[in-house]
Motif scaffolding. Structure first.
Motif, PDB file in Angstrom:
ATOM      1  N   ALA A 369       0.834  -1.213   0.000  1.00  0.00           N
ATOM      2  CA  ALA A 369       0.000   0.000   0.000  1.00  0.00           C
ATOM      3  C   ALA A 369       0.863   1.255   0.000  1.00  0.00           C
ATOM      4  O   ALA A 369       1.919   1.288   0.631  1.00  0.00           O
ATOM      5  N   ARG A 370       0.441   2.246  -0.711  1.00  0.00           N
ATOM      6  CA  ARG A 370       1.135   3.535  -0.735  1.00  0.00           C
ATOM      7  C   ARG A 370       0.124   4.647  -0.459  1.00  0.00           C
ATOM      8  O   ARG A 370      -0.260   5.386  -1.354  1.00  0.00           O
ATOM      9  N   PRO A 371      -0.328   4.738   0.776  1.00  0.00           N
ATOM     10  CA  PRO A 371      -1.356   5.740   1.092  1.00  0.00           C
ATOM     11  C   PRO A 371      -0.815   7.150   0.924  1.00  0.00           C
ATOM     12  O   PRO A 371       0.371   7.417   1.141  1.00  0.00           O
ATOM     13  N   ALA A 372      -1.690   8.033   0.531  1.00  0.00           N
ATOM     14  CA  ALA A 372      -1.299   9.430   0.365  1.00  0.00           C
ATOM     15  C   ALA A 372      -1.063  10.075   1.726  1.00  0.00           C
ATOM     16  O   ALA A 372      -1.621   9.654   2.740  1.00  0.00           O
ATOM     17  N   TRP A 373      -0.198  11.095   1.739  1.00  0.00           N
ATOM     18  CA  TRP A 373      -0.005  11.876   2.965  1.00  0.00           C
ATOM     19  C   TRP A 373      -1.311  12.583   3.329  1.00  0.00           C
ATOM     20  O   TRP A 373      -2.055  13.034   2.453  1.00  0.00           O
ATOM     21  N   PRO A 378       5.062  18.288   0.503  1.00  0.00           N
ATOM     22  CA  PRO A 378       6.029  19.179  -0.154  1.00  0.00           C
ATOM     23  C   PRO A 378       6.273  20.464   0.624  1.00  0.00           C
ATOM     24  O   PRO A 378       7.422  20.926   0.740  1.00  0.00           O
ATOM     25  N   ALA A 379       5.199  21.065   1.168  1.00  0.00           N
ATOM     26  CA  ALA A 379       5.364  22.314   1.920  1.00  0.00           C
ATOM     27  C   ALA A 379       6.185  22.080   3.186  1.00  0.00           C
ATOM     28  O   ALA A 379       7.060  22.895   3.533  1.00  0.00           O
ATOM     29  N   LEU A 380       5.940  20.977   3.872  1.00  0.00           N
ATOM     30  CA  LEU A 380       6.698  20.711   5.092  1.00  0.00           C
ATOM     31  C   LEU A 380       8.149  20.361   4.774  1.00  0.00           C
ATOM     32  O   LEU A 380       9.064  20.791   5.487  1.00  0.00           O
ATOM     33  N   ARG A 381       8.382  19.616   3.722  1.00  0.00           N
ATOM     34  CA  ARG A 381       9.764  19.302   3.356  1.00  0.00           C
ATOM     35  C   ARG A 381      10.531  20.575   3.017  1.00  0.00           C
ATOM     36  O   ARG A 381      11.706  20.731   3.379  1.00  0.00           O
ATOM     37  N   ALA A 479      -0.802  25.207   5.660  1.00  0.00           N
ATOM     38  CA  ALA A 479      -0.090  24.222   4.837  1.00  0.00           C
ATOM     39  C   ALA A 479      -0.979  22.982   4.848  1.00  0.00           C
ATOM     40  O   ALA A 479      -0.798  22.099   5.680  1.00  0.00           O
ATOM     41  N   GLY A 480      -1.932  22.935   3.937  1.00  0.00           N
ATOM     42  CA  GLY A 480      -2.937  21.893   3.993  1.00  0.00           C
ATOM     43  C   GLY A 480      -3.787  22.088   5.233  1.00  0.00           C
ATOM     44  O   GLY A 480      -4.211  23.216   5.542  1.00  0.00           O
ATOM     45  N   PRO A 481      -4.017  21.049   6.013  1.00  0.00           N
ATOM     46  CA  PRO A 481      -4.856  21.181   7.215  1.00  0.00           C
ATOM     47  C   PRO A 481      -4.090  21.773   8.407  1.00  0.00           C
ATOM     48  O   PRO A 481      -4.689  22.021   9.458  1.00  0.00           O
TER      49      PRO A 481
END
Length: 486
Positions: A369-373, A378-381, A479-481
């Protein structure tokens, strides 16, 4: 993974498992309390100059555990005197298909069941011929088990303690073996003291995650029975995963056939290893606990448990050595049941392999499985690329255990990203502690932003903590949620 990355990257300290850059609000973290498989992590730290940035050894340990499991089973079987090829293949297949082993795939350190099989092999050799070299190897195994996971060390020590017990019940010399066990125990205690294990405590809860009496024969996850793996049997109200101990139709078939074919030999074998039988009975009682579950009901409640047992919250695990002892014993009996015995051992291993097919399918689905973040990776990196520190809110001890599942997941995802560069992080999950962790989130949120600090506030804490950040309107943004301040 997070704990290993920080430990590998951080400077060498004492104890060697201490990472000053993780859980910084508490002064750092002893990674032995974060399921970091310190034995492997410390070896990787020695080699860190050769490793890529962000390397960790969790996947490596999974691979080692799966390769070592059948090999250790064959070694244990040879310790019982059975060296033929067909029983060896049978026990290897069955051990690699033990449901309790496969079912640990979500907990890397506790996939080290090969250590239990090695402990069983050590017992079988020491009870027959206790040489100095073997005792040294036994002591090294106890320390290695400790530095993989303390639960595994407790189990291998119990198996080692069966050596003088068996010799005593046989009427053989036992004082020397008892002293050797004491030396091994002292070595483990010394490592525990030096590495900071002693004096720590957790949430307690012995009896909450017990083994149900029916669990070893309840075919959850069996291909032959066609039963789903989950939910597991549970009488405690806390889920039955930790007590999941279905033995498998291959093992049970081998045991029943072996006993029926050679009842006198089975009794003789039990008497020959009476000390081990006593230890296995004690481990079973420890797994079942003082609140005995049978199916969906508690059928016996002995009242409060003794205080020291509170350290063993996930008590259902203690049945694992019992399952492996039953496997080796069943194969020994079956292998010597006439000319067909070795073939029957092979068939039992194949049956166990087939019976575990749903569990292997589950692990394949999970691993693939490769669940999405759930966060804006990208913003946190980008923010962590130049960061000198991370303040992550809410802190782990401030999250409500009962309702904080989503927040815990976001905390771990954020820490996983920060660990790629080992950015000093303010909080982390800790299984044990010397001083109960305190919630200081309001003070952390209200403190001025330090140079190079990135402050991340998760959704659950936004209403209470975001308004406290100094100059937050200018320095914080979504940054997203999450809210990201720097």
């Amino acid at each position: 993974m997070v704990a290993q990355r920080y430990l590998i990257t951080d400077a060498w300290r004492w104890p060697p498992t201490f990472a000053a850059t993780l859980n910084t609000q508490e002064g750092g973290l002893n990674t032995v309390f974060a399921d970091s498989i310190p034995l492997l992590a410390l070896l990787l730290k020695l080699l860190r100059g050769l490793l890529p940035e962000g390397f960790h050894g969790v996947g490596l340990f999974y691979g080692l555990a799966w390769v070592a499991q059948p090999l250790a089973a064959v070694w244990a079987l040879r310790g019982a005197g059975e060296t033929r090829i067909l029983p060896a293949i049978g026990v290897a297949l069955a051990a690699a298909s033990m449901p309790a082993f496969i079912g640990r795939f979500g907990h890397a350190a506790l996939c080290g069941h090969f250590l239990l099989l090695l402990g069983l092999g050590v017992y079988l050799r020491l009870v027959r011929r206790p040489t100095v070299g073997r005792w040294i190897g036994a002591g090294a195994l106890q320390v290695a088990a400790l530095l993989v996971h303390p639960y595994l060390a407790a189990m291998t020590l119990a198996l080692l303690g069966a050596v003088p017990a068996t010799r005593l019940l046989r009427g053989e010399a036992f004082i020397g073996p008892a002293l050797a066990v004491a030396v091994a125990l002292a070595a483990v205690a010394a490592v525990m003291a030096g590495f900071g294990y002693l004096g720590a405590q957790g949430d307690g809860g012995y009896g909450m995650f017990a083994m149900n009496l029916l669990s070893p024969v309840w075919p959850a996850g069996s291909w032959f029975a066609g039963w789903p793996w989950a939910p597991q049997l549970d009488a405690t109200g806390h889920g039955g995963w930790e007590g999941y101990n279905w033995l498998g139709f291959g093992l049970l078939g081998a045991f029943v056939l072996g006993v029926l074919a050679r009842p006198r030999a089975a009794w003789k074998l039990a008497c020959k290893h009476a000390g081990l039988a006593v230890v296995l009975a004690a481990l079973t009682a420890l797994a079942v606990t003082h609140r005995v579950g049978f199916g969906a009901e508690i059928v016996l409640d002995l009242g409060p448990a003794p205080g020291p047992l509170e350290q063993f919250r996930a008590s259902g695990r203690f049945f694992w050595p019992v399952g492996y002892a039953l496997l080796v014993g069943a194969m020994v009996l079956l292998a010597r049941a006439g000319r067909a015995g070795p073939v029957l051992c092979l068939l039992a291993g194949l049956a166990q392999l087939a019976d575990a097919a749903p569990l292997r399918r589950a692990i394949a689905d999970w691993a693939g499985a490769r669940p999405a973040w759930d966060i804006d990776a990208p913003a946190l990196r980008e923010a962590f690329a130049e960061a000198r520190s991370l303040t992550l809110l809410p802190s782990w001890p401030c999250v409500d255990h009962a309702t904080g599942g989503e927040t815990y997941a976001l905390l771990l995802e954020t820490l996983a990203l920060a660990s790629e560069r080992a950015v000093p992080a303010s909080t982390m999950y800790v299984a044990r502690w010397r001083t109960p962790p305190a919630c200081r989130d309001r003070a952390l949120a209200a403190a001025p932003l330090a140079e190079g600090e990135v402050r991340v506030i998760l959704p659950a804490a936004l209403p209470a903590l975001a308004p406290l950040v100094p100059d937050g309107a200018a320095r914080c943004g979504p940054a997203g949620p999450l809210i990201l301040c720097r």
